[in-house]
Design a protein around this motif. Structure first.
Motif, PDB file in Angstrom:
ATOM      1  N   MET A 155     -13.761  -2.263  11.706  1.00  0.00           N
ATOM      2  CA  MET A 155     -15.065  -1.613  11.640  1.00  0.00           C
ATOM      3  C   MET A 155     -16.088  -2.502  10.954  1.00  0.00           C
ATOM      4  O   MET A 155     -15.833  -3.079   9.905  1.00  0.00           O
ATOM      5  CB  MET A 155     -14.942  -0.280  10.896  1.00  0.00           C
ATOM      6  CG  MET A 155     -16.210   0.577  10.942  1.00  0.00           C
ATOM      7  SD  MET A 155     -16.719   0.983  12.622  1.00  0.00           S
ATOM      8  CE  MET A 155     -15.296   1.925  13.178  1.00  0.00           C
ATOM      9  N   ARG A 156     -17.266  -2.604  11.589  1.00  0.00           N
ATOM     10  CA  ARG A 156     -18.377  -3.348  11.029  1.00  0.00           C
ATOM     11  C   ARG A 156     -19.400  -2.368  10.444  1.00  0.00           C
ATOM     12  O   ARG A 156     -19.269  -1.157  10.552  1.00  0.00           O
ATOM     13  CB  ARG A 156     -19.041  -4.234  12.101  1.00  0.00           C
ATOM     14  CG  ARG A 156     -18.057  -5.058  12.920  1.00  0.00           C
ATOM     15  CD  ARG A 156     -17.162  -5.907  12.037  1.00  0.00           C
ATOM     16  NE  ARG A 156     -17.861  -7.055  11.472  1.00  0.00           N
ATOM     17  CZ  ARG A 156     -17.409  -7.776  10.446  1.00  0.00           C
ATOM     18  NH1 ARG A 156     -16.281  -7.441   9.847  1.00  0.00           N
ATOM     19  NH2 ARG A 156     -18.099  -8.807  10.003  1.00  0.00           N
ATOM     20  N   ALA A 157     -20.425  -2.899   9.812  1.00  0.00           N
ATOM     21  CA  ALA A 157     -21.430  -2.069   9.142  1.00  0.00           C
ATOM     22  C   ALA A 157     -22.080  -1.104  10.128  1.00  0.00           C
ATOM     23  O   ALA A 157     -22.483  -1.496  11.226  1.00  0.00           O
ATOM     24  CB  ALA A 157     -22.495  -2.958   8.511  1.00  0.00           C
ATOM     25  N   LEU A 158     -22.180   0.155   9.735  1.00  0.00           N
ATOM     26  CA  LEU A 158     -22.809   1.146  10.608  1.00  0.00           C
ATOM     27  C   LEU A 158     -24.313   0.926  10.651  1.00  0.00           C
ATOM     28  O   LEU A 158     -24.968   0.754   9.624  1.00  0.00           O
ATOM     29  CB  LEU A 158     -22.492   2.564  10.118  1.00  0.00           C
ATOM     30  CG  LEU A 158     -22.917   3.697  11.063  1.00  0.00           C
ATOM     31  CD1 LEU A 158     -21.929   4.848  10.983  1.00  0.00           C
ATOM     32  CD2 LEU A 158     -24.315   4.207  10.745  1.00  0.00           C
ATOM     33  N   VAL A 159     -24.870   0.937  11.868  1.00  0.00           N
ATOM     34  CA  VAL A 159     -26.300   0.701  12.082  1.00  0.00           C
ATOM     35  C   VAL A 159     -26.967   2.013  12.504  1.00  0.00           C
ATOM     36  O   VAL A 159     -26.485   2.693  13.416  1.00  0.00           O
ATOM     37  CB  VAL A 159     -26.528  -0.361  13.167  1.00  0.00           C
ATOM     38  CG1 VAL A 159     -28.028  -0.538  13.443  1.00  0.00           C
ATOM     39  CG2 VAL A 159     -25.894  -1.690  12.757  1.00  0.00           C
ATOM     40  N   THR A 160     -28.055   2.365  11.851  1.00  0.00           N
ATOM     41  CA  THR A 160     -28.879   3.495  12.272  1.00  0.00           C
ATOM     42  C   THR A 160     -30.261   2.973  12.641  1.00  0.00           C
ATOM     43  O   THR A 160     -30.863   2.213  11.881  1.00  0.00           O
ATOM     44  CB  THR A 160     -28.996   4.555  11.167  1.00  0.00           C
ATOM     45  OG1 THR A 160     -27.721   5.176  10.975  1.00  0.00           O
ATOM     46  CG2 THR A 160     -30.007   5.633  11.535  1.00  0.00           C
ATOM     47  N   VAL A 161     -30.747   3.384  13.813  1.00  0.00           N
ATOM     48  CA  VAL A 161     -32.063   2.972  14.293  1.00  0.00           C
ATOM     49  C   VAL A 161     -33.061   4.101  14.039  1.00  0.00           C
ATOM     50  O   VAL A 161     -32.793   5.264  14.359  1.00  0.00           O
ATOM     51  CB  VAL A 161     -32.027   2.647  15.798  1.00  0.00           C
ATOM     52  CG1 VAL A 161     -33.387   2.142  16.274  1.00  0.00           C
ATOM     53  CG2 VAL A 161     -30.943   1.611  16.100  1.00  0.00           C
ATOM     54  N   VAL A 162     -34.206   3.774  13.457  1.00  0.00           N
ATOM     55  CA  VAL A 162     -35.288   4.741  13.275  1.00  0.00           C
ATOM     56  C   VAL A 162     -36.545   4.196  13.953  1.00  0.00           C
ATOM     57  O   VAL A 162     -36.783   2.992  13.955  1.00  0.00           O
ATOM     58  CB  VAL A 162     -35.570   5.038  11.785  1.00  0.00           C
ATOM     59  CG1 VAL A 162     -34.351   5.617  11.109  1.00  0.00           C
ATOM     60  CG2 VAL A 162     -36.035   3.793  11.046  1.00  0.00           C
ATOM     61  N   ASP A 163     -37.317   5.088  14.530  1.00  0.00           N
ATOM     62  CA  ASP A 163     -38.545   4.717  15.221  1.00  0.00           C
ATOM     63  C   ASP A 163     -39.669   4.567  14.205  1.00  0.00           C
ATOM     64  O   ASP A 163     -40.169   5.553  13.664  1.00  0.00           O
ATOM     65  CB  ASP A 163     -38.894   5.795  16.262  1.00  0.00           C
ATOM     66  CG  ASP A 163     -40.109   5.421  17.102  1.00  0.00           C
ATOM     67  OD1 ASP A 163     -40.809   4.461  16.742  1.00  0.00           O
ATOM     68  OD2 ASP A 163     -40.351   6.099  18.114  1.00  0.00           O
TER      69      ASP A 163
ATOM     70  N   GLN B 227     -27.072 -10.602  12.152  1.00  0.00           N
ATOM     71  CA  GLN B 227     -27.698  -9.759  11.138  1.00  0.00           C
ATOM     72  C   GLN B 227     -26.953  -8.452  10.920  1.00  0.00           C
ATOM     73  O   GLN B 227     -27.033  -7.863   9.839  1.00  0.00           O
ATOM     74  CB  GLN B 227     -29.154  -9.462  11.531  1.00  0.00           C
ATOM     75  CG  GLN B 227     -30.083 -10.658  11.415  1.00  0.00           C
ATOM     76  CD  GLN B 227     -31.477 -10.335  11.905  1.00  0.00           C
ATOM     77  OE1 GLN B 227     -31.736 -10.245  13.101  1.00  0.00           O
ATOM     78  NE2 GLN B 227     -32.396 -10.131  10.970  1.00  0.00           N
ATOM     79  N   ILE B 228     -26.238  -7.981  11.928  1.00  0.00           N
ATOM     80  CA  ILE B 228     -25.527  -6.696  11.793  1.00  0.00           C
ATOM     81  C   ILE B 228     -24.013  -6.862  11.734  1.00  0.00           C
ATOM     82  O   ILE B 228     -23.296  -5.890  11.484  1.00  0.00           O
ATOM     83  CB  ILE B 228     -25.888  -5.737  12.935  1.00  0.00           C
ATOM     84  CG1 ILE B 228     -25.296  -6.225  14.256  1.00  0.00           C
ATOM     85  CG2 ILE B 228     -27.397  -5.547  13.049  1.00  0.00           C
ATOM     86  CD1 ILE B 228     -25.227  -5.168  15.314  1.00  0.00           C
ATOM     87  N   ASP B 229     -23.529  -8.083  11.948  1.00  0.00           N
ATOM     88  CA  ASP B 229     -22.079  -8.302  11.984  1.00  0.00           C
ATOM     89  C   ASP B 229     -21.544  -8.486  10.570  1.00  0.00           C
ATOM     90  O   ASP B 229     -21.076  -9.560  10.180  1.00  0.00           O
ATOM     91  CB  ASP B 229     -21.755  -9.521  12.854  1.00  0.00           C
ATOM     92  CG  ASP B 229     -20.275  -9.615  13.191  1.00  0.00           C
ATOM     93  OD1 ASP B 229     -19.563  -8.609  12.994  1.00  0.00           O
ATOM     94  OD2 ASP B 229     -19.838 -10.684  13.668  1.00  0.00           O
ATOM     95  N   LEU B 230     -21.615  -7.411   9.797  1.00  0.00           N
ATOM     96  CA  LEU B 230     -21.177  -7.409   8.405  1.00  0.00           C
ATOM     97  C   LEU B 230     -20.013  -6.438   8.244  1.00  0.00           C
ATOM     98  O   LEU B 230     -19.914  -5.449   8.968  1.00  0.00           O
ATOM     99  CB  LEU B 230     -22.333  -6.988   7.491  1.00  0.00           C
ATOM    100  CG  LEU B 230     -23.626  -7.805   7.612  1.00  0.00           C
ATOM    101  CD1 LEU B 230     -24.712  -7.194   6.739  1.00  0.00           C
ATOM    102  CD2 LEU B 230     -23.379  -9.255   7.229  1.00  0.00           C
ATOM    103  N   PRO B 231     -19.132  -6.672   7.275  1.00  0.00           N
ATOM    104  CA  PRO B 231     -17.998  -5.771   7.073  1.00  0.00           C
ATOM    105  C   PRO B 231     -18.456  -4.358   6.706  1.00  0.00           C
ATOM    106  O   PRO B 231     -19.469  -4.178   6.018  1.00  0.00           O
ATOM    107  CB  PRO B 231     -17.215  -6.410   5.914  1.00  0.00           C
ATOM    108  CG  PRO B 231     -17.684  -7.824   5.871  1.00  0.00           C
ATOM    109  CD  PRO B 231     -19.094  -7.819   6.351  1.00  0.00           C
ATOM    110  N   TYR B 232     -17.735  -3.386   7.183  1.00  0.00           N
ATOM    111  CA  TYR B 232     -17.993  -1.995   6.815  1.00  0.00           C
ATOM    112  C   TYR B 232     -17.582  -1.766   5.365  1.00  0.00           C
ATOM    113  O   TYR B 232     -16.490  -2.146   4.950  1.00  0.00           O
ATOM    114  CB  TYR B 232     -17.211  -1.062   7.738  1.00  0.00           C
ATOM    115  CG  TYR B 232     -17.079   0.354   7.225  1.00  0.00           C
ATOM    116  CD1 TYR B 232     -18.209   1.168   7.098  1.00  0.00           C
ATOM    117  CD2 TYR B 232     -15.841   0.869   6.859  1.00  0.00           C
ATOM    118  CE1 TYR B 232     -18.090   2.460   6.628  1.00  0.00           C
ATOM    119  CE2 TYR B 232     -15.717   2.164   6.392  1.00  0.00           C
ATOM    120  CZ  TYR B 232     -16.844   2.958   6.283  1.00  0.00           C
ATOM    121  OH  TYR B 232     -16.728   4.237   5.809  1.00  0.00           O
TER     122      TYR B 232
END
Length: 336
Positions: free
Chosen positions: A125-133, A200-205
Motif C-alpha cells: 500500500m502506498r500513500a492514500l491520495v484525496t483529490v479536492v476541487d 510525488q505520490i509514490d510514498l509509503p503508506y
C-alpha cells in the motif's frame, strides 16, 4: 478465499475524492507515465450500475481496467471487492495497481480492508491520495459535509485540482482547510496547468491506528485482564493515532441532549489541545464547535445523525475526567 500472490507485492494507490473532484483526470495523467515494459491495472468503483469512467481510461496494451458497479466497495460487503481484486492480481499480474473508489465512498474503510494481514503478501500500500476541487473550496455547503471531511482526514496526500482557476475566496478557504488539518501533517499538491508526477505520490503508506472501545465509565467496570467487548453501536469512545498525534473521540446517540452553556464552558476550559471539533444536540438547538488555538467558533447547524466530538493532542492523556465532565453537561441523563 485463497489468494494467488504475485512474486512481489504490487505497489497500490487509492485515488479518492468527492464527486466531480477530478479523480479520473488525475488517474489518466498518472497512467500516462507508465513505463513501456510494465503492466498497470486499475480497479474502479462506480455507485451506479452503468460504468462510464472506464471508457475514459487507456484501452491499449499494458493496461488492465476492471469496474465494480453498484454500491460502494468502501462500505458494502467486502466479498465482491475481494473477488474482483484477487482476480485482477492473479490474472493480470500487474506491476502497479490503482484503485479509484466512488466519490460517495469512505476511503478509510477501504484502507482498513486492504491493510489486513492476508493482503500484505499481494499489496504494497502506498500513500492514500484525496483529490479536492480547488475551484469549489469557497462553497461551504460543499466542504462542510461529513463525507468530504472523512475523505480529507484519511489522506496522506491531498491533490488540489483546478488550482489555476481558483479565485481569492478559494485561496482563503484553502488556507483555512490546511490549518484545520495541520495536525495530520499531510502533503498538499497543487494541480492546475502543472501536472502531478507519479514520484510525488509514490510514498509509503503510514498507517493510522484507531481503537473503538466502550465509554470510559463502562471500561472501569471490567477487570484488568478482561477483554473489552466489540463495539457495534453508539455510544462509544475511540482513540486514533497518526504521525505522532492522538485524536480522542466520542460518538453518542442523537437523542442525548446537552446544556449548551455548560458544554461551551467545558470546551473553553480544556488545555493542551491542538484542535477541538464537535456537533451536539443542545437545548439551544444543534450546534457545531470548531476550535483552534487562534479562534473559538460555534454556530447553529441542521440536525446531525449523532452527537460527536474529537480532540487532537500531541501528548497522551487520561480522558476519564473529560468524559465524566462531558456527561455532566447532559440534560436528563437518566432517560438514556
Amino acid at each position: 478465499m485463497k489468494l494467488i500472490s504475485p512474486t512481489q507485492a504490487v505497489p497500490t494507490h487509492i485515488i479518492s475524492g468527492f464527486l466531480g473532484a477530478g479523480k479520473t483526470t488525475l488517474l489518466q495523467h498518472l497512467l500516462s507515465q507508465k513505463p513501456e515494459n510494465e503492466v498497470w491495472a486499475v480497479l474502479m468503483n462506480e455507485f451506479g450500475q452503468i460504468g462510464v469512467d472506464q471508457q475514459m481510461l487507456p484501452q491499449t496494451q499494458g493496461y488492465e481496467v476492471k469496474e465494480l458497479l453498484g454500491g460502494c466497495l468502501c462500505c458494502s460487503s467486502q466479498l465482491p471487492m475481494q473477488i474482483a481484486l484477487s482476480r485482477l492480481l492473479s490474472e493480470s499480474k500487474p506491476d502497479r495497481l490503482f484503485i479509484e473508489p466512488t466519490g460517495l465512498g469512505h476511503p478509510a474503510q477501504l484502507l482498513e480492508q486492504l491493510t489486513e494481514p492476508h493482503w500484505q503478501p499481494s499489496i504494497a500500500m502506498r500513500a492514500l491520495v484525496t483529490v479536492v476541487d480547488g475551484s469549489r473550496l469557497h462553497d461551504g455547503g460543499w466542504t462542510k459535509q461529513n463525507l468530504y471531511a472523512d475523505q480529507l482526514k484519511a489522506a496522506q496526500i491531498i491533490v488540489v485540482s483546478h488550482a489555476d482557476t481558483m479565485d481569492f475566496a478559494d485561496e482563503q478557504a484553502l488556507e483555512a482547510l490546511q490549518s484545520e488539518y495541520q495536525a495530520y501533517q499531510q502533503t498538499w499538491l497543487m494541480s492546475g496547468q502543472e501536472h502531478i508526477s507519479l514520484q510525488q505520490i509514490d510514498l509509503p503508506y503510514v498507517g493510522t491506528q484507531r481503537k473503538i472501545q466502550p465509554l470510559l465509565k463502562i471500561q472501569k467496570t471490567f477487570s484488568a485482564g478482561q477483554s473489552l467487548p466489540e463495539i457495534k453501536q453508539l455510544p462509544y469512545h475511540y482513540v486514533e493515532t497518526a504521525q505522532g498525534y492522538s485524536v480522542a473521540g466520542w460518538k453518542l446517540p442523537k437523542r442525548w441532549q446537552f446544556d449548551f452553556y455548560a458544554l461551551l464552558d467545558l470546551l473553553c476550559e480544556q488545555q493542551g489541545w491542538l484542535r477541538i471539533k464537535g456537533i451536539f444536540n443542545t437545548n439551544q438547538g444543534w450546534k457545531t464547535f470548531n476550535f483552534n488555538p487562534e479562534q473559538f467558533n460555534y454556530q447553529s447547524v441542521e440536525e446531525s445523525i449523532d452527537n460527536r466530538i474529537e480532540i487532537i493532542v500531541q501528548q497522551p492523556r487520561d480522558w476519564q475526567v473529560f468524559e465524566q465532565q462531558l456527561f455532566q453537561c447532559q440534560i436528563n441523563p437518566d432517560q438514556d
